[in-house]
Design a protein around this motif. Structure first.
Motif, PDB file in Angstrom:
ATOM      1  N   THR A 148      14.466 -11.017  21.205  1.00 23.04           N
ATOM      2  CA  THR A 148      14.553 -12.167  21.136  1.00 23.04           C
ATOM      3  C   THR A 148      15.930 -12.783  20.558  1.00 23.04           C
ATOM      4  O   THR A 148      16.410 -13.626  21.223  1.00 23.04           O
ATOM      5  N   GLU A 149      16.283 -12.183  19.452  1.00 24.62           N
ATOM      6  CA  GLU A 149      17.623 -12.695  18.910  1.00 24.62           C
ATOM      7  C   GLU A 149      18.634 -12.406  19.772  1.00 24.62           C
ATOM      8  O   GLU A 149      19.749 -13.327  19.822  1.00 24.62           O
ATOM      9  N   THR A 150      19.001 -11.246  20.387  1.00 25.79           N
ATOM     10  CA  THR A 150      20.061 -11.102  21.244  1.00 25.79           C
ATOM     11  C   THR A 150      19.856 -12.241  22.393  1.00 25.79           C
ATOM     12  O   THR A 150      21.130 -12.594  22.797  1.00 25.79           O
ATOM     13  N   ARG A 151      18.618 -12.265  22.840  1.00 27.27           N
ATOM     14  CA  ARG A 151      18.535 -13.293  24.166  1.00 27.27           C
ATOM     15  C   ARG A 151      19.158 -14.541  23.373  1.00 27.27           C
ATOM     16  O   ARG A 151      19.764 -15.364  24.343  1.00 27.27           O
ATOM     17  N   ARG A 152      18.867 -15.046  22.477  1.00 30.80           N
ATOM     18  CA  ARG A 152      19.199 -16.351  21.867  1.00 30.80           C
ATOM     19  C   ARG A 152      20.695 -16.270  21.653  1.00 30.80           C
ATOM     20  O   ARG A 152      21.486 -17.383  22.152  1.00 30.80           O
ATOM     21  N   ARG A 153      21.310 -15.189  21.056  1.00 27.82           N
ATOM     22  CA  ARG A 153      22.629 -15.427  20.764  1.00 27.82           C
ATOM     23  C   ARG A 153      23.388 -15.464  22.136  1.00 27.82           C
ATOM     24  O   ARG A 153      24.639 -16.291  22.494  1.00 27.82           O
ATOM     25  N   SER A 154      22.691 -14.476  23.437  1.00 26.29           N
ATOM     26  CA  SER A 154      23.589 -14.466  24.394  1.00 26.29           C
ATOM     27  C   SER A 154      23.413 -15.875  25.203  1.00 26.29           C
ATOM     28  O   SER A 154      24.530 -16.353  25.879  1.00 26.29           O
ATOM     29  N   THR A 155      22.351 -16.541  25.095  1.00 28.21           N
ATOM     30  CA  THR A 155      22.085 -17.776  25.834  1.00 28.21           C
ATOM     31  C   THR A 155      23.096 -18.941  25.250  1.00 28.21           C
ATOM     32  O   THR A 155      23.737 -19.591  25.755  1.00 28.21           O
ATOM     33  N   LYS A 166      32.563  -8.285  16.451  1.00 29.66           N
ATOM     34  CA  LYS A 166      31.955  -7.355  17.351  1.00 29.66           C
ATOM     35  C   LYS A 166      30.466  -7.253  17.629  1.00 29.66           C
ATOM     36  O   LYS A 166      30.193  -6.728  18.876  1.00 29.66           O
ATOM     37  N   GLN A 167      29.661  -7.944  16.875  1.00 33.41           N
ATOM     38  CA  GLN A 167      28.333  -8.199  17.259  1.00 33.41           C
ATOM     39  C   GLN A 167      28.285  -9.101  18.654  1.00 33.41           C
ATOM     40  O   GLN A 167      27.474  -9.028  19.487  1.00 33.41           O
ATOM     41  N   ILE A 168      29.091 -10.090  18.582  1.00 33.80           N
ATOM     42  CA  ILE A 168      29.225 -10.848  19.759  1.00 33.80           C
ATOM     43  C   ILE A 168      29.580 -10.085  20.996  1.00 33.80           C
ATOM     44  O   ILE A 168      28.982 -10.100  22.069  1.00 33.80           O
ATOM     45  N   LEU A 169      30.233  -9.064  20.779  1.00 30.53           N
ATOM     46  CA  LEU A 169      30.681  -8.326  22.098  1.00 30.53           C
ATOM     47  C   LEU A 169      29.724  -7.300  22.398  1.00 30.53           C
ATOM     48  O   LEU A 169      29.246  -7.401  23.679  1.00 30.53           O
ATOM     49  N   LEU A 170      28.978  -6.736  21.566  1.00 35.42           N
ATOM     50  CA  LEU A 170      27.928  -5.977  21.856  1.00 35.42           C
ATOM     51  C   LEU A 170      26.690  -6.695  22.548  1.00 35.42           C
ATOM     52  O   LEU A 170      26.040  -6.301  23.597  1.00 35.42           O
ATOM     53  N   ASP A 171      26.470  -8.130  22.125  1.00 40.34           N
ATOM     54  CA  ASP A 171      25.288  -8.896  22.837  1.00 40.34           C
ATOM     55  C   ASP A 171      25.829  -9.158  24.180  1.00 40.34           C
ATOM     56  O   ASP A 171      25.073  -9.315  25.018  1.00 40.34           O
ATOM     57  N   LEU A 172      27.096  -9.502  24.314  1.00 46.05           N
ATOM     58  CA  LEU A 172      27.558  -9.891  25.444  1.00 46.05           C
ATOM     59  C   LEU A 172      27.660  -8.747  26.639  1.00 46.05           C
ATOM     60  O   LEU A 172      26.935  -8.854  27.770  1.00 46.05           O
TER      61      LEU A 172
END
Length: 348
Positions: A212-219, A189-195
């Protein structure tokens, strides 16, 4: 396996199929007026998968129209973002959301807001094939919600950037549901929200607004998807991956380090995993091991053999023969009569 519910109109009497379908869609999405020229004998098939309070529903159905009017919005608003990914086999979808209108074709994405009127119609005599997603707006922080709201109703490409990563992720979840456990739900779910958040930021060219954390995970997800698509290229290395994403090798190293792996190990694992799958595939039994190695990005058969043996404890040829014998044993067992079936069960 994630919780899943299946609806097939073929399982329902013809005279009530469309009514059953409308009720199911109303419970899945926001309340809408649903109509179809095929209502007398409607055909539709969907599955409903749940990620906590997020719903995913792959669907194939006959041409129909979905309208959420101002009156329906006033009656009640579930405050959802609806996402559609249009899949191969689908006709074009005419999307009218507030003052924005476009035609969505295969591999397109669009986002709707249940707080706004919308009108979505599949072209006449065409099928609609896609993946729908319902996400409560409360899952997003206010800054992200504003960004998503600004791209609702737009046609978004599902073949490049974060649109491609989101499309791949949704397709993977739907096609490989059995590979996931209920305990995977929070992370998926968190991956989906981040994307979705990253997609909105990229569409608005406001990547800096992401935390910063969302940007890191998305990248990281964007880079991982790139590797998964290009593992077969012998020139794929951590340095080339970093260059393709306009970051330094050191930055790439830090991204993968946060995930407990190195970029080189991830590339190697992707290549070896694909080679292992091909070696176990009965349809590729006559394909030479050297050819399989080349198709998985290896230029040296000896290097491939050493890497495979180190990863799986046996040489590629040994692994292939072992898998082949096990498949033959399984086929032979399937041809054997069950113990309960004696000679009397065999037709004379």
């Amino acid at each position: 396996m994630l919780p899943e519910t299946v609806l097939r109109t073929d399982d329902v009497a013809p005279d009530i199929r469309f009514d059953v379908w409308r009720e199911a869609m109303a419970a899945t999405m926001s309340p809408m007026h649903i109509s179809s020229q095929h209502s007398s004998d409607f055909w539709g098939h969907t599955r409903l998968l749940t990620l906590d309070d997020v719903l995913l529903w792959p669907v194939a159905m006959q041409a129909s129209r979905y309208r959420r009017t101002t009156e329906l919005v006033r009656r009640g608003d579930p405050e959802l973002y609806h996402i559609t990914l249009v899949l191969p086999g689908s006709g074009r979808l005419r999307v009218d959301h507030s003052d924005r209108r476009h035609l969505s074709s295969v591999n397109d994405l669009y986002i709707l807001d249940s707080s706004q009127p919308c009108d979505v119609e599949v072209e006449e005599n065409e099928l609609a094939v896609g993946i729908g997603v319902e996400i409560p707006r409360s899952n997003f922080p206010s800054t992200a919600e504003k960004g998503i709201g600004r791209i609702t109703g737009h046609r978004i490409s599902g073949q490049e950037g974060f649109g491609a990563v989101l499309s791949y992720f949704l397709s993977h979840l739907i096609s490989r549901n059995s590979a996931h456990q209920p305990s995977d739900t929070p992370r998926l779910k968190q991956i989906l929200l981040d994307l979705v958040t990253a997609l909105a930021a990229r569409e608005l060219d406001s990547q800096a607004s992401l935390c910063t954390e969302t940007r890191r995970r998305s990248t990281f997800l964007l880079i991982r998807s790139y590797i998964q698509r290009n593992y077969h290229d012998p020139a794929l290395t951590p340095r080339s991956v970093a260059a393709a994403h306009f970051i330094s090798p050191r930055q790439l190293h830090r991204l993968f380090e946060a995930e407990g792996i190195t970029a080189a190990a991830y590339i190697r694992g992707r290549r070896l995993g694909e080679a292992r799958r091909r070696l176990a595939d009965p349809a590729q039994y006559t394909t030479s091991i050297q050819t399989i190695a080349q198709r998985c990005g290896y230029t040296s058969a000896a290097h491939f053999s050493r890497s495979f043996s180190a990863a799986y404890g046996m040489a590629p040829r040994e692994y292939r023969e072992l898998e082949h014998r096990q498949q033959l044993d399984t086929e032979l067992r399937s041809l054997t009569l069950p113990p309960a079936a004696g000679r009397d069960a065999i037709p004379a």
